[in-house]
Design a protein around this motif. Structure first.
Motif, PDB file in Angstrom:
ATOM      1  N   ALA A  46     -13.278  -6.450 -11.126  1.00  0.00           N
ATOM      2  CA  ALA A  46     -14.413  -6.077 -11.975  1.00  0.00           C
ATOM      3  C   ALA A  46     -14.799  -4.620 -11.720  1.00  0.00           C
ATOM      4  N   GLY A  47     -14.843  -3.830 -12.787  1.00  0.00           N
ATOM      5  CA  GLY A  47     -15.221  -2.422 -12.680  1.00  0.00           C
ATOM      6  C   GLY A  47     -14.097  -1.501 -12.245  1.00  0.00           C
ATOM      7  N   GLU A  48     -12.964  -2.057 -11.811  1.00  0.00           N
ATOM      8  CA  GLU A  48     -11.849  -1.230 -11.350  1.00  0.00           C
ATOM      9  C   GLU A  48     -11.033  -0.724 -12.539  1.00  0.00           C
ATOM     10  N   LEU A  49     -10.409   0.445 -12.352  1.00  0.00           N
ATOM     11  CA  LEU A  49      -9.665   1.092 -13.437  1.00  0.00           C
ATOM     12  C   LEU A  49      -8.189   0.739 -13.352  1.00  0.00           C
ATOM     13  N   LEU A  50      -7.649   0.273 -14.464  1.00  0.00           N
ATOM     14  CA  LEU A  50      -6.218   0.012 -14.618  1.00  0.00           C
ATOM     15  C   LEU A  50      -5.636   1.108 -15.493  1.00  0.00           C
ATOM     16  N   GLN A  51      -4.639   1.840 -14.962  1.00  0.00           N
ATOM     17  CA  GLN A  51      -4.077   2.941 -15.746  1.00  0.00           C
ATOM     18  C   GLN A  51      -2.570   3.050 -15.495  1.00  0.00           C
ATOM     19  N   PRO A  52      -1.803   3.330 -16.554  1.00  0.00           N
ATOM     20  CA  PRO A  52      -0.366   3.559 -16.382  1.00  0.00           C
ATOM     21  C   PRO A  52      -0.122   4.970 -15.845  1.00  0.00           C
ATOM     22  N   VAL A  53       0.805   5.071 -14.927  1.00  0.00           N
ATOM     23  CA  VAL A  53       1.202   6.378 -14.387  1.00  0.00           C
ATOM     24  C   VAL A  53       2.597   6.684 -14.929  1.00  0.00           C
ATOM     25  N   ARG A  54       2.730   7.825 -15.585  1.00  0.00           N
ATOM     26  CA  ARG A  54       3.982   8.154 -16.262  1.00  0.00           C
ATOM     27  C   ARG A  54       4.719   9.290 -15.542  1.00  0.00           C
ATOM     28  N   ARG A  55       6.021   9.257 -15.690  1.00  0.00           N
ATOM     29  CA  ARG A  55       6.868  10.309 -15.146  1.00  0.00           C
ATOM     30  C   ARG A  55       6.815  11.525 -16.071  1.00  0.00           C
ATOM     31  N   PRO A  56       7.351  12.648 -15.634  1.00  0.00           N
ATOM     32  CA  PRO A  56       7.362  13.839 -16.502  1.00  0.00           C
ATOM     33  C   PRO A  56       8.005  13.607 -17.861  1.00  0.00           C
ATOM     34  N   ASP A  57       8.983  12.677 -17.918  1.00  0.00           N
ATOM     35  CA  ASP A  57       9.644  12.438 -19.211  1.00  0.00           C
ATOM     36  C   ASP A  57       8.879  11.439 -20.084  1.00  0.00           C
ATOM     37  N   GLY A  58       7.720  10.971 -19.621  1.00  0.00           N
ATOM     38  CA  GLY A  58       6.892  10.070 -20.415  1.00  0.00           C
ATOM     39  C   GLY A  58       7.105   8.599 -20.146  1.00  0.00           C
ATOM     40  N   THR A  59       8.156   8.245 -19.414  1.00  0.00           N
ATOM     41  CA  THR A  59       8.382   6.837 -19.102  1.00  0.00           C
ATOM     42  C   THR A  59       7.382   6.365 -18.047  1.00  0.00           C
ATOM     43  N   VAL A  60       7.140   5.074 -18.041  1.00  0.00           N
ATOM     44  CA  VAL A  60       6.142   4.527 -17.121  1.00  0.00           C
ATOM     45  C   VAL A  60       6.748   4.334 -15.740  1.00  0.00           C
ATOM     46  N   SER A  61       6.132   4.940 -14.755  1.00  0.00           N
ATOM     47  CA  SER A  61       6.556   4.761 -13.364  1.00  0.00           C
ATOM     48  C   SER A  61       5.978   3.472 -12.787  1.00  0.00           C
ATOM     49  N   HIS A  62       4.654   3.301 -12.945  1.00  0.00           N
ATOM     50  CA  HIS A  62       3.988   2.125 -12.387  1.00  0.00           C
ATOM     51  C   HIS A  62       2.575   2.028 -12.961  1.00  0.00           C
ATOM     52  N   LEU A  63       1.932   0.956 -12.663  1.00  0.00           N
ATOM     53  CA  LEU A  63       0.520   0.794 -12.994  1.00  0.00           C
ATOM     54  C   LEU A  63      -0.306   1.007 -11.732  1.00  0.00           C
ATOM     55  N   ASP A  64      -1.413   1.709 -11.879  1.00  0.00           N
ATOM     56  CA  ASP A  64      -2.337   1.905 -10.758  1.00  0.00           C
ATOM     57  C   ASP A  64      -3.614   1.123 -11.072  1.00  0.00           C
ATOM     58  N   LEU A  65      -3.917   0.188 -10.191  1.00  0.00           N
ATOM     59  CA  LEU A  65      -5.125  -0.618 -10.356  1.00  0.00           C
ATOM     60  C   LEU A  65      -5.959  -0.488  -9.093  1.00  0.00           C
ATOM     61  N   GLY A  66      -6.933   0.435  -9.132  1.00  0.00           N
ATOM     62  CA  GLY A  66      -7.783   0.646  -7.971  1.00  0.00           C
ATOM     63  C   GLY A  66      -6.985   0.985  -6.736  1.00  0.00           C
ATOM     64  N   SER A  67      -5.909   1.767  -6.867  1.00  0.00           N
ATOM     65  CA  SER A  67      -4.986   2.219  -5.830  1.00  0.00           C
ATOM     66  C   SER A  67      -3.845   1.245  -5.571  1.00  0.00           C
ATOM     67  N   PHE A  68      -3.905   0.029  -6.133  1.00  0.00           N
ATOM     68  CA  PHE A  68      -2.786  -0.906  -6.005  1.00  0.00           C
ATOM     69  C   PHE A  68      -1.682  -0.490  -6.982  1.00  0.00           C
ATOM     70  N   VAL A  69      -0.461  -0.403  -6.494  1.00  0.00           N
ATOM     71  CA  VAL A  69       0.674   0.002  -7.309  1.00  0.00           C
ATOM     72  C   VAL A  69       1.416  -1.245  -7.798  1.00  0.00           C
ATOM     73  N   PHE A  70       1.539  -1.367  -9.112  1.00  0.00           N
ATOM     74  CA  PHE A  70       2.285  -2.464  -9.738  1.00  0.00           C
ATOM     75  C   PHE A  70       3.570  -1.881 -10.333  1.00  0.00           C
ATOM     76  N   THR A  71       4.707  -2.456  -9.951  1.00  0.00           N
ATOM     77  CA  THR A  71       6.005  -1.948 -10.392  1.00  0.00           C
ATOM     78  C   THR A  71       6.764  -3.039 -11.142  1.00  0.00           C
ATOM     79  N   ARG A  72       7.825  -2.622 -11.856  1.00  0.00           N
ATOM     80  CA  ARG A  72       8.589  -3.585 -12.644  1.00  0.00           C
ATOM     81  C   ARG A  72       9.467  -4.467 -11.756  1.00  0.00           C
ATOM     82  N   GLN A  73       9.826  -3.986 -10.595  1.00  0.00           N
ATOM     83  CA  GLN A  73      10.584  -4.771  -9.630  1.00  0.00           C
ATOM     84  C   GLN A  73       9.838  -4.735  -8.295  1.00  0.00           C
ATOM     85  N   PRO A  74      10.016  -5.759  -7.457  1.00  0.00           N
ATOM     86  CA  PRO A  74       9.323  -5.748  -6.160  1.00  0.00           C
ATOM     87  C   PRO A  74       9.715  -4.514  -5.344  1.00  0.00           C
ATOM     88  N   TYR A  75       8.726  -3.744  -4.939  1.00  0.00           N
ATOM     89  CA  TYR A  75       8.955  -2.517  -4.160  1.00  0.00           C
ATOM     90  C   TYR A  75      10.049  -1.660  -4.787  1.00  0.00           C
TER      91      TYR A  75
END
Length: 462
Positions: free
Chosen positions: A413-442
């Motif tokens: 609640a109240g935390e920001l979810l934002q996509p983090v993109r690479r220089p080429d525009g592709t999505v690197s990961h999601l940042d949710l209140g400093s938690f990193v969410f990736t497409r594969q584990p680690y």
């Protein structure tokens, strides 16, 4: 508010009538009236009376006691929304000289200010408010019993202070402000500070004999914002709809939702029965349902408003006796009867109107470390993060309009979810209140805090 019994099935109406009939008979109430609301409308009204042929209708007034506090809380939230105050403000900033000015407005609303439950003797509910003409008379010599903010301790003097705050900032009597800003816009024409005919008389029923004693109906004076009001099932049905939906003329849906959100630490006994307190609203879990509303009692009267938002059903129960039928339980049962007999029909699923490819690519499976989640995009532009395991943190998110979302519930609640993109525009990961969410584990290519062992995943030698 018109009531149409035809909107409920005959078996449902019979079950509702049976429940209030049992409550009136076993509770030995001179009269008991109830109403059920569904989908924003009153759909059933019932009444039982000890005088045959004199069952009260939905326009007969009963005293509603502490349901008055919810009305007072609405006035305070209106002041907040206008920018006249902040809920974190100390009372002294707006109402100086009370002697308890260090407590905050939010603490008063949630009964966490540490104030005494009652004013000094004699008992304020059965004596004239003229005995307590000043706030000091209401608070007494030792108004604070607990450290502010540490525990929930229900306080009638606390809502007297909130009523005085409203008067100070509006420059008008509490009841006048209430009528102008809440009662008239919502069409609550039969809600008032003093009884208006037709109204029920208040009675005490002897605990060991079927005899009655009339109760006095005192003007509570300074204590009015804590329990003065009289109302009807028709008016309280409208008020229940407002507490569920909001009304832009009075208070937004977002601010009403804030009132329904727990704001007080629960006592041990409250944890056991699943109850909590918001900003002028009681919250409880019963029969697997989350219910919000408020109870009220004054000598001669019992009252309750209960709403299940998930079922879109609410109920009001009023009785004219000092003790007797458990009106809160009866109201909860009326909600349950309708919700179980005629379950809410969900809204049709509808797809998004527009699809943003940059957002759509975020949907699907993500990993926080080794925890698997699914990110789902909803038609309203929001998102939902759900664990794929049986347990785990979940939340709905509100779109911020800039490609990010804000959590609405639970841990996020109240935390920001934002996509983090690479220089080429592709999505690197999601940042949710400093938690990193990736497409594969680690995922090696993502910014995993602590890094990823270069040897990668491996087995173990036996």
């Amino acid at each position: 508010m018109t009531t149409s019994d035809e909107q409920l099935l005959p078996a449902t109406r019979r079950a509702l009538l049976h429940r209030i009939a049992v409550a009136q008979a076993e509770g030995r109430a001179p009269s008991l009236v109830a109403v059920v609301v569904r989908e924003g409308r009153a759909v059933w009204h019932g009444a039982r009376s000890s005088v045959r042929g004199h069952e009260p209708d939905e326009n007969v007034q009963y005293r509603i006691g502490s349901i008055t506090k919810t009305f007072t809380a609405v006035l305070v939230l209106r002041l907040r929304d206008e920018g006249a105050l902040d809920l974190g403000d100390p009372l002294e900033r707006h109402l100086p000289g009370t002697g308890v000015g260090e407590v905050t407005i939010a603490q008063l609303l949630a009964h966490t200010a540490g104030l005494a439950a009652e004013s000094p003797a004699p008992w304020w509910e059965r004596t004239s408010g003229a005995l307590r003409p000043e706030l000091g008379d209401v608070l007494g010599k030792q108004p604070l019993l607990h450290p502010a903010g540490r525990r929930h301790h229900y306080s009638n003097p606390g809502y007297t202070l909130l009523g005085a705050l409203v008067e100070e900032l509006r420059g008008a009597p509490w009841e006048e402000v209430l009528r102008r800003e809440v009662l008239e816009p919502l069409g609550l024409d039969r809600t008032s500070g003093h009884p208006q005919a037709p109204h029920a008389g208040g009675w005490a029923v002897h605990p060991w004999a079927d005899t009655l004693l009339p109760e006095p109906a005192e003007d509570l004076g300074r204590m009015a914002p804590a329990g003065q009001l009289w109302s009807t099932t028709a008016d309280l049905a409208r008020f229940a709809v407002f507490l569920a939906q909001g009304d832009k003329r009075v208070l937004s849906a977002e601010s009403v939702r804030e009132m329904r959100t727990p704001a007080a630490p629960a006592e041990v006994t409250d944890v056991a029965d699943g109850s909590a307190y918001g900003l002028g609203l009681q919250i409880q879990h019963r029969d697997g349902r989350l219910l919000v509303g408020h109870s009220g009692s004054l000598p001669g009267f019992l009252a309750n408003v209960t709403i299940s938002l998930a079922d879109d059903v609410g109920a009001v129960v009023l009785a004219n006796c000092t003790s007797g039928p458990p009106v809160a339980a009866v109201a909860a049962d009326l909600v349950r009867i309708v919700a179980e007999a005629e379950p809410r029909i969900p809204d049709p699923w509808r797809p998004m109107r527009e699809v943003d490819s940059a957002v759509l690519e975020l949907a699907g499976q993500w990993y926080w470390g080794t925890h698997a989640f699914a990110l789902r995009l909803t038609a309203d532009g929001g998102a939902a993060l759900e664990p794929l395991a049986v347990s785990g943190r979940r939340s709905r998110f509100r779109a911020n309009g800039d490609g990010t979302w804000t959590g609405l519930e639970g841990y996020y609640a109240g935390e920001l979810l934002q996509p983090v993109r690479r220089p080429d525009g592709t999505v690197s990961h999601l940042d949710l209140g400093s938690f990193v969410f990736t497409r594969q584990p680690y995922e090696e290519s993502a910014s995993a805090p602590g890094g990823v062992d270069p040897a990668g995943w491996r087995g173990i030698s036996w």
